[in-house]
Design an enzyme around this catalytic site. Structure first.
Site, short mmCIF file in Angstrom:
data_model
loop_
_atom_site.label_atom_id
_atom_site.label_comp_id
_atom_site.label_asym_id
_atom_site.label_seq_id
_atom_site.Cartn_x
_atom_site.Cartn_y
_atom_site.Cartn_z
N ARG A 18 0.83 -1.20 0.00
CA ARG A 18 0.00 0.00 0.00
C ARG A 18 0.86 1.25 0.00
O ARG A 18 2.01 1.24 0.45
CB ARG A 18 -0.94 0.00 1.22
N CYS A 19 0.28 2.33 -0.50
CA CYS A 19 0.94 3.61 -0.62
C CYS A 19 1.61 3.97 0.71
O CYS A 19 0.99 3.82 1.76
CB CYS A 19 -0.10 4.67 -0.99
N PRO A 20 2.86 4.37 0.68
CA PRO A 20 3.69 4.75 -0.47
C PRO A 20 4.63 3.65 -0.95
O PRO A 20 5.50 3.91 -1.79
CB PRO A 20 4.49 5.92 0.08
#
Length: 84
Positions: A18-20
């Site tokens: 998941r981001c980042p």
């Protein structure tokens, strides 16, 4: 018909991240590539639909193709080749 995603120089599996994290991994991988080489990114984070194209614009790489109709998403990036 040829699959543009079929023969990348390198492949990065970012599934489950998941981001980042996906963009950080892309940046690290691209750093160790030669100009003109291609990277296939496979991801399932919806944020990559915005982050990968943005990364390419900001870092002067070319987004050759993207397939974001369903997961996993696929992106093909060419290092150091500014989009024309």
């Amino acid at each position: 018909m040829t699959d543009i995603f079929a023969n990348p120089d390198k492949t990065l599996d970012a599934l489950g991240l998941r981001c980042p994290e996906p963009v950080m991994m892309v940046r690290k991988t691209v750093r160790h590539m030669e100009d003109g080489q291609t990277l296939l990114i496979i991801a399932d984070d919806p944020a990559t639909t915005r982050d990968i194209p943005g990364f390419c614009r900001f870092m002067d790489h070319q987004l050759l193709a993207q397939d974001t109709g369903q997961t996993p998403y696929r992106y093909l990036v060419k290092k150091g080749a500014k989009a024309e």
